[in-house]
Design an enzyme around this catalytic site. Structure first.
Site, PDB file in Angstrom:
ATOM      1  N   TYR A 142       0.821  -1.219   0.000  1.00 48.17           N
ATOM      2  CA  TYR A 142       0.000   0.000   0.000  1.00 48.17           C
ATOM      3  C   TYR A 142       0.854   1.268   0.000  1.00 48.17           C
ATOM      4  O   TYR A 142       0.359   2.367  -0.240  1.00 48.17           O
ATOM      5  CB  TYR A 142      -0.950   0.042   1.209  1.00 48.17           C
ATOM      6  CG  TYR A 142      -1.987  -1.065   1.220  1.00 48.17           C
ATOM      7  CD1 TYR A 142      -2.266  -1.808   0.083  1.00 48.17           C
ATOM      8  CD2 TYR A 142      -2.696  -1.366   2.376  1.00 48.17           C
ATOM      9  CE1 TYR A 142      -3.202  -2.822   0.094  1.00 48.17           C
ATOM     10  CE2 TYR A 142      -3.641  -2.385   2.394  1.00 48.17           C
ATOM     11  CZ  TYR A 142      -3.878  -3.108   1.252  1.00 48.17           C
ATOM     12  OH  TYR A 142      -4.816  -4.122   1.267  1.00 48.17           O
ATOM     13  N   LYS A 192       3.909 -15.158   2.178  1.00 47.32           N
ATOM     14  CA  LYS A 192       3.772 -15.893   0.915  1.00 47.32           C
ATOM     15  C   LYS A 192       5.192 -16.176   0.435  1.00 47.32           C
ATOM     16  O   LYS A 192       5.594 -15.824  -0.688  1.00 47.32           O
ATOM     17  CB  LYS A 192       2.953 -15.029  -0.065  1.00 47.32           C
ATOM     18  CG  LYS A 192       2.539 -15.715  -1.330  1.00 47.32           C
ATOM     19  CD  LYS A 192       1.440 -16.744  -1.127  1.00 47.32           C
ATOM     20  CE  LYS A 192       1.153 -17.453  -2.443  1.00 47.32           C
ATOM     21  NZ  LYS A 192       0.440 -18.721  -2.273  1.00 47.32           N
ATOM     22  N   ASP A 224      -2.590 -18.002   1.810  1.00 45.61           N
ATOM     23  CA  ASP A 224      -3.766 -18.692   1.261  1.00 45.61           C
ATOM     24  C   ASP A 224      -4.223 -19.798   2.212  1.00 45.61           C
ATOM     25  O   ASP A 224      -5.425 -19.966   2.467  1.00 45.61           O
ATOM     26  CB  ASP A 224      -3.477 -19.238  -0.152  1.00 45.61           C
ATOM     27  CG  ASP A 224      -2.092 -19.870  -0.295  1.00 45.61           C
ATOM     28  OD1 ASP A 224      -1.251 -19.680   0.616  1.00 45.61           O
ATOM     29  OD2 ASP A 224      -1.840 -20.551  -1.294  1.00 45.61           O
ATOM     30  N   ASP A 248      -4.813  -6.788   6.210  1.00 43.21           N
ATOM     31  CA  ASP A 248      -6.052  -6.096   5.879  1.00 43.21           C
ATOM     32  C   ASP A 248      -7.158  -7.129   5.610  1.00 43.21           C
ATOM     33  O   ASP A 248      -8.269  -7.059   6.146  1.00 43.21           O
ATOM     34  CB  ASP A 248      -5.775  -5.256   4.609  1.00 43.21           C
ATOM     35  CG  ASP A 248      -6.896  -4.303   4.287  1.00 43.21           C
ATOM     36  OD1 ASP A 248      -7.825  -4.184   5.105  1.00 43.21           O
ATOM     37  OD2 ASP A 248      -6.846  -3.674   3.208  1.00 43.21           O
ATOM     38  N   ASP A 252     -10.264  -8.713   8.506  1.00 47.48           N
ATOM     39  CA  ASP A 252     -11.702  -8.637   8.215  1.00 47.48           C
ATOM     40  C   ASP A 252     -12.340 -10.027   8.232  1.00 47.48           C
ATOM     41  O   ASP A 252     -13.478 -10.190   8.681  1.00 47.48           O
ATOM     42  CB  ASP A 252     -11.944  -7.980   6.850  1.00 47.48           C
ATOM     43  CG  ASP A 252     -12.134  -6.479   6.981  1.00 47.48           C
ATOM     44  OD1 ASP A 252     -11.795  -5.937   8.060  1.00 47.48           O
ATOM     45  OD2 ASP A 252     -12.622  -5.847   6.025  1.00 47.48           O
TER      46      ASP A 252
END
Ligand code: NAD
Length: 360
Positions: A142, A192, A224, A248, A252
């Site tokens: 980001y 990852k 994942d 992020d 959630d």
């Protein structure tokens, strides 16, 4: 103990849930013999209306000077027409940047009394759920180099760069290890590393940092797989540490598992443990002013402030135990109401938590 707290009630339901929280904080102050200097300030829509900007310099100064910031919620349809720099949400980004809040802590607790609100099968969450996601907040994709390109055929392309410096990884890893020490001493680092170079650096630095925390069991998981494991068996996690984008998404997902946005607190911390504490929900304009909002996320954010920034464990436990007790007794605001429970208003929920604290 003497502590300065900057309080930003904000917009919509923010002031309603903050009022209940301040009453609880006042009780904690009295009973435990602390002195809390509360400095209320404006930000978001309320600041735009009164001062013309979302984050007035006076507010920033008060927050910088404070030991912690308590924030309700910012924004609402009244200010939606404003452009980028003037929007209420700019205040949040400004506070994070100016206070150097690089670590975002999102605990997700499913109280057994609310297991009906969880979208997972009862057998998966029969023992409740208590996971803490520690997300890096100021680096990664980001904040990396980004841009758009027009290729030779006149077609568009775009790129975003994921970048982590080892110092950024080390400081968030430290926060996560410290957090694990205060909980069940299990840390899962999510990356990852099978594909991304910066994930391989992430993993290397987290492993290096683990040497300083021999009591914490460290494991690694690809993002994942983590997304899958969170719905398959969320009880296996204690503390999760991960980068900005993965955090992020996963935070959630974890929030959704608990079923109610009105129950979840959060913290954003700087290196010196100063922090900003706020519910994860927004200003809920659809129910603002109706005395219907669930104040528990805000109240639990206050408990998190006491524990994390002020090291006031007993004080935090008192609030959290009272919240659990109130839920066990069947008190519910409209958002978590189910048949057979007692529906209460924002004010009543605040009062019943306070009353329960007095009896504990
Ligand atoms: P929201 O979280 O405000 O509301 C989503 C839904 O959840 C609504 O139906 C609302 O009534 C309900 N809800 C939220 N909190 C609740 C509570 N405590 N008790 C009962 N019900 C609750 O999200 P939104 O509608 O997407 O955003 C509304 C405004 O809030 C927007 O202006 C948005 O930018 C802002 N926002 C602010 C923050 C923040 O201040 N940190 C975070 C998210 C959204």
């Amino acid at each position: 103990m003497y502590k300065k707290i900057a309080v930003i009630p904000g917009d919509g339901i923010g002031p309603e849930v903050m009022q209940q929280t301040l009453a609880i904080l006042e009780y904690v102050e009295k009973v435990f013999g602390h002195q809390f200097e509360i400095n209320e300030c404006l930000a978001g829509g309320a600041a735009i209306d009164q001062e013309g900007v979302p984050l007035p310099p006076k507010t920033l100064e008060t927050c910088k000077d404070a030991d912690a910031v308590l924030l309700g919620a910012l924004g609402g349809p009244k200010w939606d027409h404003l452009d980028g720099q003037k929007r209420p949400e700019k205040a949040l980004l400004g506070l994070r940047k100016e206070l150097e809040l690089f670590a975002n802590l999102r605990p997700a607790i499913l109280f057994p009394a609310l297991s009906d609100s969880c979208p997972l099968k009862p057998s998966i969450v029969e023992n409740g759920l208590d996971v803490m996601v520690v997300r890096e907040l100021t680096g990664g994709i980001y904040f990396g180099k980004q841009g758009t390109i027009i290729d030779g055929d006149g077609k568009e392309a775009a790129y975003d760069t994921m970048f982590y410096h080892e110092d950024e990884v080390r400081r968030i890893a430290k926060i996560a290890f410290e957090m694990a020490l205060k909980r069940n001493k299990k840390l899962m680092s999510v990356d990852k590393a099978n594909v991304l170079e910066n994930s391989r650096l992430w993993r290397k630095i987290v492993v290096e940092e683990a040497v300083n925390y021999p009591d914490v069991t460290l494991d690694h998981m690809y993002v994942d797989n983590a997304a899958m494991q969170l719905v398959r068996n969320p009880g296996q996690f204690d503390v999760i540490v991960t980068g900005n984008m993965f955090g992020d998404i996963l935070s959630d997902e974890v929030s959704m598992i608990t079923g109610s946005i009105g129950m979840l607190p959060s913290a954003s911390l700087s290196a010196d443990q100063k922090g900003m504490y706020e519910p994860i929900h927004g200003s809920a304009p659809d129910i603002a002013g109706e005395n219907k909002a669930n104040p528990l996320a805000m109240i639990l954010s206050c408990a998190m402030m006491l524990r994390t920034s002020f090291d006031m464990m007993q004080e935090a436990n008192l609030i959290e135990n009272a919240v659990e007790e109130v839920l066990n007794k069947g008190y519910r605001t409209a958002d978590i109401y189910s048949e057979g429970t007692k529906m209460v208003s924002t004010e009543e929920m605040g009062q019943v938590v306070l009353h329960t604290m007095k009896t504990m």
